[in-house]
Design a protein around this motif. Sequence first.
Motif, short mmCIF file in Angstrom:
data_model
loop_
_atom_site.label_atom_id
_atom_site.label_comp_id
_atom_site.label_asym_id
_atom_site.label_seq_id
_atom_site.Cartn_x
_atom_site.Cartn_y
_atom_site.Cartn_z
N ILE A 42 11.90 -2.49 28.70
CA ILE A 42 12.65 -1.32 28.22
C ILE A 42 12.57 -1.27 26.70
O ILE A 42 12.24 -2.26 26.04
CB ILE A 42 14.13 -1.38 28.67
CG1 ILE A 42 14.80 -2.65 28.11
CG2 ILE A 42 14.23 -1.31 30.18
CD1 ILE A 42 16.29 -2.72 28.35
N PRO A 43 12.88 -0.12 26.10
CA PRO A 43 13.00 -0.06 24.64
C PRO A 43 14.21 -0.87 24.19
O PRO A 43 15.03 -1.32 24.99
CB PRO A 43 13.20 1.43 24.35
CG PRO A 43 12.82 2.14 25.60
CD PRO A 43 13.09 1.20 26.73
N GLN A 44 14.33 -1.03 22.89
CA GLN A 44 15.49 -1.69 22.32
C GLN A 44 16.77 -1.02 22.83
O GLN A 44 16.93 0.19 22.71
CB GLN A 44 15.45 -1.58 20.80
CG GLN A 44 16.71 -2.01 20.09
CD GLN A 44 16.69 -1.58 18.63
OE1 GLN A 44 15.63 -1.54 18.01
NE2 GLN A 44 17.85 -1.25 18.08
N PRO A 45 17.70 -1.77 23.43
CA PRO A 45 18.95 -1.16 23.92
C PRO A 45 19.73 -0.49 22.79
O PRO A 45 19.80 -1.02 21.67
CB PRO A 45 19.72 -2.36 24.50
CG PRO A 45 18.66 -3.35 24.87
CD PRO A 45 17.60 -3.20 23.81
N ASP A 46 20.30 0.66 23.08
CA ASP A 46 21.02 1.42 22.06
C ASP A 46 22.25 0.70 21.53
O ASP A 46 22.66 0.93 20.39
CB ASP A 46 21.45 2.79 22.62
CG ASP A 46 20.26 3.72 22.84
OD1 ASP A 46 19.23 3.52 22.17
OD2 ASP A 46 20.38 4.64 23.67
N ASP A 47 22.85 -0.17 22.36
CA ASP A 47 24.07 -0.84 21.92
C ASP A 47 23.81 -2.17 21.24
O ASP A 47 24.73 -2.95 21.00
CB ASP A 47 25.02 -1.05 23.11
CG ASP A 47 24.38 -1.90 24.20
OD1 ASP A 47 23.18 -2.23 24.10
OD2 ASP A 47 25.10 -2.24 25.18
N PHE A 48 22.54 -2.46 20.91
CA PHE A 48 22.22 -3.71 20.23
C PHE A 48 21.46 -3.43 18.95
O PHE A 48 20.48 -2.69 18.93
CB PHE A 48 21.37 -4.62 21.12
CG PHE A 48 20.87 -5.84 20.38
CD1 PHE A 48 21.73 -6.87 20.05
CD2 PHE A 48 19.55 -5.93 19.97
CE1 PHE A 48 21.28 -7.98 19.34
CE2 PHE A 48 19.09 -7.03 19.27
CZ PHE A 48 19.96 -8.06 18.95
N TRP A 49 21.92 -4.03 17.89
CA TRP A 49 21.16 -4.08 16.64
C TRP A 49 21.63 -5.29 15.87
O TRP A 49 22.66 -5.90 16.17
CB TRP A 49 21.30 -2.79 15.83
CG TRP A 49 22.61 -2.54 15.14
CD1 TRP A 49 22.91 -2.69 13.82
CD2 TRP A 49 23.81 -2.04 15.75
NE1 TRP A 49 24.20 -2.32 13.57
CE2 TRP A 49 24.78 -1.92 14.73
CE3 TRP A 49 24.17 -1.68 17.05
CZ2 TRP A 49 26.08 -1.47 14.97
CZ3 TRP A 49 25.46 -1.24 17.29
CH2 TRP A 49 26.39 -1.13 16.26
N CYS A 50 20.85 -5.69 14.89
CA CYS A 50 21.08 -6.95 14.19
C CYS A 50 21.16 -6.71 12.69
O CYS A 50 20.29 -6.06 12.12
CB CYS A 50 19.95 -7.93 14.51
SG CYS A 50 20.13 -9.56 13.76
N GLY A 51 22.20 -7.21 12.07
CA GLY A 51 22.36 -7.10 10.63
C GLY A 51 22.01 -8.40 9.94
O GLY A 51 21.81 -9.43 10.59
N GLY A 52 21.93 -8.37 8.63
CA GLY A 52 21.64 -9.56 7.85
C GLY A 52 22.81 -9.93 6.97
O GLY A 52 23.58 -9.07 6.55
N GLU A 53 22.97 -11.23 6.73
CA GLU A 53 23.98 -11.68 5.77
C GLU A 53 23.47 -12.93 5.07
O GLU A 53 22.60 -13.63 5.60
CB GLU A 53 25.33 -11.93 6.45
CG GLU A 53 25.34 -12.93 7.57
CD GLU A 53 26.76 -13.08 8.15
OE1 GLU A 53 27.62 -13.63 7.44
OE2 GLU A 53 27.00 -12.63 9.28
N PRO A 54 23.99 -13.24 3.87
CA PRO A 54 23.46 -14.37 3.09
C PRO A 54 23.70 -15.70 3.78
O PRO A 54 24.73 -15.91 4.43
CB PRO A 54 24.24 -14.27 1.77
CG PRO A 54 24.77 -12.89 1.71
CD PRO A 54 25.01 -12.48 3.14
N TYR A 55 22.75 -16.59 3.61
CA TYR A 55 22.87 -17.97 4.10
C TYR A 55 23.59 -18.79 3.02
O TYR A 55 23.10 -18.88 1.89
CB TYR A 55 21.49 -18.53 4.40
CG TYR A 55 21.42 -20.03 4.51
CD1 TYR A 55 22.08 -20.70 5.52
CD2 TYR A 55 20.68 -20.77 3.59
CE1 TYR A 55 22.02 -22.08 5.62
CE2 TYR A 55 20.59 -22.15 3.69
CZ TYR A 55 21.28 -22.81 4.70
OH TYR A 55 21.21 -24.18 4.79
N PRO A 56 24.72 -19.42 3.35
CA PRO A 56 25.51 -20.12 2.32
C PRO A 56 25.22 -21.61 2.20
O PRO A 56 25.82 -22.29 1.37
CB PRO A 56 26.95 -19.91 2.83
CG PRO A 56 26.79 -19.94 4.33
CD PRO A 56 25.45 -19.30 4.63
N GLY A 57 24.32 -22.14 3.02
CA GLY A 57 24.15 -23.59 3.11
C GLY A 57 23.24 -24.17 2.06
O GLY A 57 22.78 -23.49 1.14
#
Length: 312
Positions: free
Chosen positions: A292-307
């Motif tokens: 299937i195509p990418q599900p409409d209710d899923f997406w991924c954001g980015g955030e800084p890595y603090p380690g």
Amino acid sequence: MSSVTQTITGTRHGPDYKPHKPLRQCIGSAAAGETCGRYLHEWVAERAGADEGEERAVSTGESAGGREMPRDDMTSLIQKIARQAGLTFRGPGSSGDGKGFAENVTQLRKLVSEIRAEDLKIRPRKSAQAPISVPHNPPVTYMHICETDGFSMGVFLLKGGSSIPLHDHPGMHGMLKVLYGKVRISGFDKMEAQPGGSHGALVRAVLRSTADYSDSSPPCLLSPLRDNLHQISAVDGPAAFLDILAPPYDPDDGRDCHYYKLAPSPSASSPEQSGDGGAEASGVREVWLLEIPQPDDFWCGGEPYPGPKVSA
């Protein structure tokens, strides 16, 4: 390295939104090679002529080719994991089933088993979170740590009740270690595919395993042939896990990310077969999956890595 693997910022329907595969976009960045690639490739190259047995285990403090890393980097567990991953996965096509590879995977798994959220300066998120919204509060975010031609490494963070949909890892190995919370992972083995267009291909598969993993669980592994397709769901609140993929996603080299859902059998003759996508056979559950195509209710954001920094 292809520049198609780029970190995204969670903009799902704004001007920067691109309807591609968010997992592949999340994992890595255009500057990935600058993050940890130079040191890893130099270190591996200098070790190429070393004794094979010595090469398989990453030391905790010895020099690399006569040069020592700064002590804070050298003693960081995540740096040791990156070094061992660099030895284990030297580039596309470098991994296999030989004794040396198996020993390297064992050593990597041992190191990954020891990682904890505090080692990466990550604090568990509270269960009470702002609701998922477009585009500012995605269900899943990704912290990029590093990427080379051989592997990518980062942290996925899932909000309570969210899931990473069923997807594949073509020709790839993977290692996943929960840092906090609990996730439920369903792993599938792909058996064969039937033509069905760019989306809509039917894939015969078996449900290999379904299990819950917490921060006290050992790493979860996948390979090109076993548990290569999986779905990951946060259970009883938010969760996070360290993720290593080898080699990284790269559509230009045949490693794009594809999404699937359970489908009725094309030759279903009983409610048991047609109702849940498959039937029991030989101790495992055979299923049919529909691409299937990418599900409409899923997406991924980015955030800084603090380690701790993984040295370049």
